[in-house]
Structure formats: C-alpha cells, structure tokens
Design a protein around this motif. Structure first.
Motif, PDB file in Angstrom:
ATOM      1  N   SER A  65       0.839  -1.198   0.000  1.00 30.80           N
ATOM      2  CA  SER A  65       0.000   0.000   0.000  1.00 30.80           C
ATOM      3  C   SER A  65       0.871   1.244   0.000  1.00 30.80           C
ATOM      4  O   SER A  65       2.025   1.219   0.461  1.00 30.80           O
ATOM      5  CB  SER A  65      -0.919   0.013   1.228  1.00 30.80           C
ATOM      6  OG  SER A  65      -1.785  -1.102   1.219  1.00 30.80           O
ATOM      7  N   GLU A  66       0.325   2.298  -0.527  1.00 28.47           N
ATOM      8  CA  GLU A  66       1.024   3.588  -0.581  1.00 28.47           C
ATOM      9  C   GLU A  66       1.637   3.958   0.771  1.00 28.47           C
ATOM     10  O   GLU A  66       0.972   3.915   1.803  1.00 28.47           O
ATOM     11  CB  GLU A  66       0.024   4.652  -1.018  1.00 28.47           C
ATOM     12  CG  GLU A  66       0.488   6.078  -0.859  1.00 28.47           C
ATOM     13  CD  GLU A  66      -0.673   7.054  -0.967  1.00 28.47           C
ATOM     14  OE1 GLU A  66      -0.559   8.141  -0.403  1.00 28.47           O
ATOM     15  OE2 GLU A  66      -1.683   6.727  -1.599  1.00 28.47           O
ATOM     16  N   GLY A  67       2.923   4.300   0.763  1.00 29.91           N
ATOM     17  CA  GLY A  67       3.604   4.722   1.977  1.00 29.91           C
ATOM     18  C   GLY A  67       4.030   3.591   2.886  1.00 29.91           C
ATOM     19  O   GLY A  67       4.619   3.848   3.945  1.00 29.91           O
ATOM     20  N   SER A  68       3.771   2.332   2.493  1.00 26.05           N
ATOM     21  CA  SER A  68       4.110   1.192   3.341  1.00 26.05           C
ATOM     22  C   SER A  68       5.354   0.488   2.829  1.00 26.05           C
ATOM     23  O   SER A  68       5.834   0.755   1.735  1.00 26.05           O
ATOM     24  CB  SER A  68       2.934   0.201   3.397  1.00 26.05           C
ATOM     25  OG  SER A  68       1.785   0.822   3.928  1.00 26.05           O
ATOM     26  N   ASP A 122      11.113   4.055  -1.195  1.00 25.44           N
ATOM     27  CA  ASP A 122      10.099   4.994  -0.700  1.00 25.44           C
ATOM     28  C   ASP A 122       9.499   5.810  -1.845  1.00 25.44           C
ATOM     29  O   ASP A 122      10.113   5.985  -2.899  1.00 25.44           O
ATOM     30  CB  ASP A 122      10.719   5.948   0.321  1.00 25.44           C
ATOM     31  CG  ASP A 122      11.167   5.242   1.582  1.00 25.44           C
ATOM     32  OD1 ASP A 122      10.482   4.295   2.009  1.00 25.44           O
ATOM     33  OD2 ASP A 122      12.217   5.628   2.136  1.00 25.44           O
ATOM     34  N   PHE A 123       8.287   6.316  -1.623  1.00 18.42           N
ATOM     35  CA  PHE A 123       7.611   7.261  -2.520  1.00 18.42           C
ATOM     36  C   PHE A 123       7.455   6.724  -3.944  1.00 18.42           C
ATOM     37  O   PHE A 123       7.686   7.422  -4.918  1.00 18.42           O
ATOM     38  CB  PHE A 123       8.359   8.604  -2.544  1.00 18.42           C
ATOM     39  CG  PHE A 123       8.516   9.227  -1.192  1.00 18.42           C
ATOM     40  CD1 PHE A 123       7.425   9.755  -0.534  1.00 18.42           C
ATOM     41  CD2 PHE A 123       9.757   9.260  -0.575  1.00 18.42           C
ATOM     42  CE1 PHE A 123       7.560  10.325   0.726  1.00 18.42           C
ATOM     43  CE2 PHE A 123       9.904   9.820   0.687  1.00 18.42           C
ATOM     44  CZ  PHE A 123       8.791  10.355   1.339  1.00 18.42           C
ATOM     45  N   LYS A 149      -0.317   0.041  -4.462  1.00 18.68           N
ATOM     46  CA  LYS A 149      -1.714   0.473  -4.472  1.00 18.68           C
ATOM     47  C   LYS A 149      -1.837   1.845  -3.815  1.00 18.68           C
ATOM     48  O   LYS A 149      -1.478   2.014  -2.637  1.00 18.68           O
ATOM     49  CB  LYS A 149      -2.591  -0.540  -3.731  1.00 18.68           C
ATOM     50  CG  LYS A 149      -2.576  -1.936  -4.351  1.00 18.68           C
ATOM     51  CD  LYS A 149      -3.594  -2.842  -3.696  1.00 18.68           C
ATOM     52  CE  LYS A 149      -5.008  -2.378  -4.002  1.00 18.68           C
ATOM     53  NZ  LYS A 149      -6.015  -3.321  -3.451  1.00 18.68           N
ATOM     54  N   LEU A 150      -2.312   2.821  -4.575  1.00 14.42           N
ATOM     55  CA  LEU A 150      -2.529   4.163  -4.048  1.00 14.42           C
ATOM     56  C   LEU A 150      -3.949   4.301  -3.513  1.00 14.42           C
ATOM     57  O   LEU A 150      -4.887   3.700  -4.054  1.00 14.42           O
ATOM     58  CB  LEU A 150      -2.292   5.215  -5.140  1.00 14.42           C
ATOM     59  CG  LEU A 150      -0.923   5.243  -5.801  1.00 14.42           C
ATOM     60  CD1 LEU A 150      -0.834   6.421  -6.766  1.00 14.42           C
ATOM     61  CD2 LEU A 150       0.193   5.334  -4.777  1.00 14.42           C
TER      62      LEU A 150
END
Length: 246
Positions: A54-57, A108-109, A147-148
């Motif tokens: 997931s986004e940011g994970s 990251d990002f 996934k965003l």
C-alpha cells in the motif's frame, strides 16, 4: 667466397635458436598463465513472486542462494536490481558453509501500479566484482504492485492532509482530458476521485431556486459518465466524496 653467405646465415639462425630470441617476444622468459577461476554453480529458492504494498508502506521479500564447487579464492555475493523499485534491506548474510540469505525491500515514494523488476545474484572474487565465478549468475523477476489510496474527498481524506506518499517526475506529466463547463453558469466544486472516475458538484445559476448536480467523468478520457440532480441546495454546494467498495 661463394659459400660464405649461406654459412653465415646458418650460424646466425642457430645462435638465435639457442638463445630463445625468436620464441620469446615478451620479457625474455616463458609467459605467465592466467589464474584459473573455478566454477561455482548457484541455485536459488525463488521463482517470480508478486508483492503488493500500500502507498507509503514497506514490504520485504527474501530469498536464499547456495552454491556447489570449490572456490579458487574469496567469495563475495553481489546483487543487482533493475527498475529502482527494490533495494537491499541489508547486506547478504552467510547461511551455512556455502549459502547466503538476501532480503529486499521496496523503495520509498513509489508511483502506483504494477511493475516487473529483474534481480540478479552472482558470486565474485572481490567486492568490486571484477571477476565473476562461472556458473554463479542467476536472474529472476519480482513483480511489485503499489496500491494508491483514492482522493476520496476534499483534501483527500478525513484527516484533510492532502498528502500523497508518492514522488513523480514532473517532466512526465501530460495534460489531462478537459470537460468544458456548460455556459449556463454552472459553478464546479472541488473534486473527488475513485477507481478511474472524477466527481464534482455543479451549481447552476446562483439563486436559491437553482438546481445542483453531481457529475461523474472518466479520468482517462474526460467523458461524462452520468449526472445526478441534487435539487435545490441553496447558494453553496460543497465537494462530493466517494468510496471504493471493499
């Protein structure tokens, strides 16, 4: 006098042969043979896995490598990763007398979407990997799906942070499809976006008797998908929100 020249030639040739002059074009001695690099056959316990994050994970993926054969010198594992989406979580660790454990993690990002990332494992004779052991190079793929979250409401979510844990290259941005606001005085609100659709509320006119509408547009084409009449909602209409079904 007729035999002097052939005899001198024979004497000179014999002298060169005795000194080794014609056989050695290098340093005056026999050439040094290159070192023999032994073959190390590597086996990996990995195929082509799919990792979802997931986004940011953060997610990790581990694999082990073992080799057979007798090294002719030092053995240093080297890992190369294409695509920039994965990196080493830590240095490879030894496992037994002839094996290594390797752990990868996502960078990251990362932009959203699915990618295939090539991972190459090999064994070298030194840290700079100037010489690779024959038989030790193995390559496989790791599939990563990032996934965003949806832009579900004004300022994105209930926390009103408007924050997206993604880094994009501005040079890759292109104009998006544009939907022209009707000329009857419709005032659009801020938008929400979920699963390929963009939503906005439109207030026609500007009086208490005017109607407002929620409209949905396909984000890829800008084509209006549907419109819903909200009725009379006064002078101000707020932004819509959306949610993706579980």
């Amino acid at each position: 006098m007729g035999y002097a020249r052939p005899w001198a030639t024979i004497i000179l040739t014999s002298a060169l042969s005795a000194c080794g002059g014609s056989a050695d074009t290098g340093s005056g001695g026999a050439g040094t043979a290159p070192p023999t690099i032994s073959t190390l056959n590597v086996a990996l316990d990995s195929s082509s896995p799919t990792t979802e994050v997931s986004e940011g994970s953060k997610a990790t993926y581990s694999f082990s490598a073992t080799y057979t054969g007798t090294p002719s010198g030092a053995v240093v594992p080297d890992i190369q990763i294409d695509g920039g989406r994965f990196l080493l979580a830590n240095a490879p660790t030894a496992s037994g007398a002839n094996g290594y454990q390797v752990k990868l993690t996502n960078a990251d990002f990362l932009p959203g979407g699915s990618t295939t990332n090539a991972v190459t494992f090999r064994l070298c004779t030194d840290a700079s990997c100037t010489t690779v052991y024959p038989g030790s190079t193995k390559t496989f793929s790791v599939n990563l799906n990032v996934k965003l979250k949806d832009w579900a409401t004004f300022q994105r979510d209930a926390a009103h942070t408007a924050y997206v844990a993604v880094k994009y290259n501005a040079a890759n941005f292109r104009p998006t499809p544009v939907w022209s606001v009707p000329s009857e005085g419709s005032a659009p609100s801020a938008v929400a976006a979920c699963q390929g659709s963009v939503f906005a509320n439109f207030q026609q006119g500007g009086t208490t008797s005017s109607h407002s509408f929620t409209r949905a547009f396909a984000s890829a084409s800008g084509v209006q998908q549907w419109s819903y009449d909200l009725g009379q909602v006064g002078f101000n209409v707020s932004a819509p929100s959306c949610a993706t079904a579980a």
